[in-house]
Design a protein around this motif. Sequence first.
Motif, mmCIF file in Angstrom:
data_model
loop_
_atom_site.group_PDB
_atom_site.id
_atom_site.type_symbol
_atom_site.label_atom_id
_atom_site.label_comp_id
_atom_site.label_asym_id
_atom_site.label_seq_id
_atom_site.Cartn_x
_atom_site.Cartn_y
_atom_site.Cartn_z
ATOM 1 N N PRO A 108 3.737 13.530 10.345
ATOM 2 C CA PRO A 108 4.708 13.041 9.619
ATOM 3 C C PRO A 108 5.204 14.068 8.515
ATOM 4 O O PRO A 108 6.358 14.342 8.458
ATOM 5 N N LEU A 109 4.495 14.880 7.950
ATOM 6 C CA LEU A 109 4.874 15.994 7.264
ATOM 7 C C LEU A 109 5.786 17.050 7.952
ATOM 8 O O LEU A 109 6.545 17.544 7.460
ATOM 9 N N HIS A 110 4.979 17.516 9.279
ATOM 10 C CA HIS A 110 5.771 18.405 10.027
ATOM 11 C C HIS A 110 7.188 17.870 10.326
ATOM 12 O O HIS A 110 8.129 18.791 10.235
ATOM 13 N N ILE B 252 0.771 -1.260 0.099
ATOM 14 C CA ILE B 252 -0.254 0.106 0.089
ATOM 15 C C ILE B 252 0.947 1.169 -0.037
ATOM 16 O O ILE B 252 1.766 1.370 0.751
ATOM 17 N N VAL B 253 0.710 2.098 -0.863
ATOM 18 C CA VAL B 253 1.425 3.136 -1.295
ATOM 19 C C VAL B 253 0.645 4.368 -0.859
ATOM 20 O O VAL B 253 -0.172 4.663 -1.198
ATOM 21 N N VAL B 254 1.325 5.220 0.100
ATOM 22 C CA VAL B 254 0.889 6.671 0.432
ATOM 23 C C VAL B 254 1.935 7.701 0.105
ATOM 24 O O VAL B 254 2.832 7.451 -0.414
ATOM 25 N N THR B 255 1.452 9.048 0.544
ATOM 26 C CA THR B 255 2.681 9.867 0.496
ATOM 27 C C THR B 255 3.057 10.471 1.651
ATOM 28 O O THR B 255 2.448 10.282 2.812
ATOM 29 N N GLU B 256 4.268 11.141 2.064
ATOM 30 C CA GLU B 256 4.496 11.890 3.115
ATOM 31 C C GLU B 256 3.771 12.914 3.507
ATOM 32 O O GLU B 256 3.981 13.416 4.528
ATOM 33 N N ALA B 257 2.747 13.397 2.780
ATOM 34 C CA ALA B 257 2.036 14.727 2.881
ATOM 35 C C ALA B 257 0.441 14.332 3.558
ATOM 36 O O ALA B 257 -0.401 15.064 3.187
ATOM 37 N N VAL C 292 8.228 13.753 -0.142
ATOM 38 C CA VAL C 292 8.186 15.038 -0.888
ATOM 39 C C VAL C 292 9.304 16.033 -0.819
ATOM 40 O O VAL C 292 10.258 15.807 -0.124
ATOM 41 N N HIS C 293 9.659 16.934 -1.978
ATOM 42 C CA HIS C 293 10.670 17.718 -2.177
ATOM 43 C C HIS C 293 10.807 19.030 -0.928
ATOM 44 O O HIS C 293 9.658 18.801 -0.229
ATOM 45 N N ASP C 294 11.918 19.554 -0.967
ATOM 46 C CA ASP C 294 11.983 20.529 0.047
ATOM 47 C C ASP C 294 10.941 21.793 -0.310
ATOM 48 O O ASP C 294 10.408 22.385 0.639
ATOM 49 N N PRO D 8 -3.367 12.563 -1.537
ATOM 50 C CA PRO D 8 -4.318 13.937 -1.392
ATOM 51 C C PRO D 8 -4.416 14.594 -2.544
ATOM 52 O O PRO D 8 -3.289 14.788 -3.344
ATOM 53 N N HIS D 9 -5.464 15.144 -3.154
ATOM 54 C CA HIS D 9 -5.532 15.959 -4.140
ATOM 55 C C HIS D 9 -4.884 17.289 -3.801
ATOM 56 O O HIS D 9 -4.053 17.892 -4.840
ATOM 57 N N VAL D 10 -5.166 17.933 -2.820
ATOM 58 C CA VAL D 10 -4.246 19.204 -2.259
ATOM 59 C C VAL D 10 -4.128 18.647 -0.825
ATOM 60 O O VAL D 10 -4.713 18.512 0.176
ATOM 61 N N SER D 11 -2.870 19.000 -0.699
ATOM 62 C CA SER D 11 -2.212 19.001 0.990
ATOM 63 C C SER D 11 -2.999 19.834 1.820
ATOM 64 O O SER D 11 -2.884 20.891 1.409
#
Length: 424
Positions: free
Chosen positions: A382-384, A130-135, A160-162, A185-188
């Motif tokens: 996690p994003l923070h 299962i793949v998600v994003t860091e955001a 995510v990039h810087d 997410p469509h938008v973080s």
Amino acid sequence: MDSAGFDPERVRADFPLLSQEVNGHPLVYLDAGATSQKPQQVLDAEIDFLLRTNAAVHRGAHTLAAEATELFEDARRTVAGFVGADEETLVWTHGATEGLNLVAYAIGNATAGRGGAASAGLALRPGDEIVVTEAEHHANLIPWQELAARTGAVLRHIPVHDDGTLDLDAAAHLVGERTRVLAFPHVSNVLGIVNPVAELAELAHGVGALAVLDACQSAPHLPLDLPALDVDLAVFSGHKMLGPYGIGGLYGRREVLEALPPFLTGGSMITTVTLDEAEYLAPPLRFEAGTQPVSQAIGLAAAVRYLDALGMPAVHAHERELERRLRDGLRQVDGVRLLGDAEADRVALVAFDLDGVHAHDVGQVLDAQGVAVRVGHHCAQPLHRRFGLTASVRASASVHTTAADVDAFLDAVAGVRSYFRVHA
């Protein structure tokens, strides 16, 4: 009137709550990313139903029940149309979090052998991915953590990039033959960046995986056509798009919804029940056990009619102007660090750190001046952590936000460090 022909002052007048003062100052509401305010038209629609037509739907044969059922299903058609979908592909939920849990637990039920042959293709095996994003908002992370723990699947994430954009090269390597779900997410809700949905969906479908979209921060701000984006499943939340609390939507491609076994069970979602077994209705009713959020659905339909009347392209254009004003203004404030400061398609949502002042202290100073913002980790720890923070300040606009609102916010932020006697 701004360059998009959008009149935010006229729109603002439709929102009764915004006429008040807070702490002796005119209210500046910049917390729409957490929950939106409601126009009078939405309040009237829900109250009118409760006053005139309140009855259980899909149950009684009396006049009020029939009228309530008609209004309820008309609301489904209206909201489905707002996201480009057919009514049969929209499931009512009590919010986006419930919708994501529904999907994750239904896949878990398929893995346990529920749903028969139609659901077998959704089952996960140990080692599947299962793949998600860091955001991710926690609502699009923790259900997948739980599903991985129950099934032996492996949870992976796209970094995510810087500048806050997704690392699409890494995504191409992460999504492979063992990937069964790609959720993103469509938008973080922290960065405000619009992600490349069609590209990610194509990546998922190239390996036979489901593409699951969190559209909570896009549905109120962008023209949205979920079938055209080619996602398999998507969720959105009513209270973030001018609608009531306790209502949301789960969109699913017809064949995907038909393959998913039910999550919640009970009344309203069955055809035949014996003491030993039950047969279930077809989607979307298969996923709507128990008492339906009837007045909330009618209120949400009023909200999307309101947005439709404004015109979503005009809404997005208006909010892009606000977004530029927000970011440009914050860049001029000493000590501000913007999170995800990419030049990309965005919504009017910005998060930042103010050097030397904790986010909660920033929020208190702004609140004293009538400016409402969100402080904390915004359900995205996690994003923070990725940006070396535990908390940030987030300002998020809506259709009723004016340039004057943004300027009042910027003036308040500019005075925070001097208030705390923090200097460069």
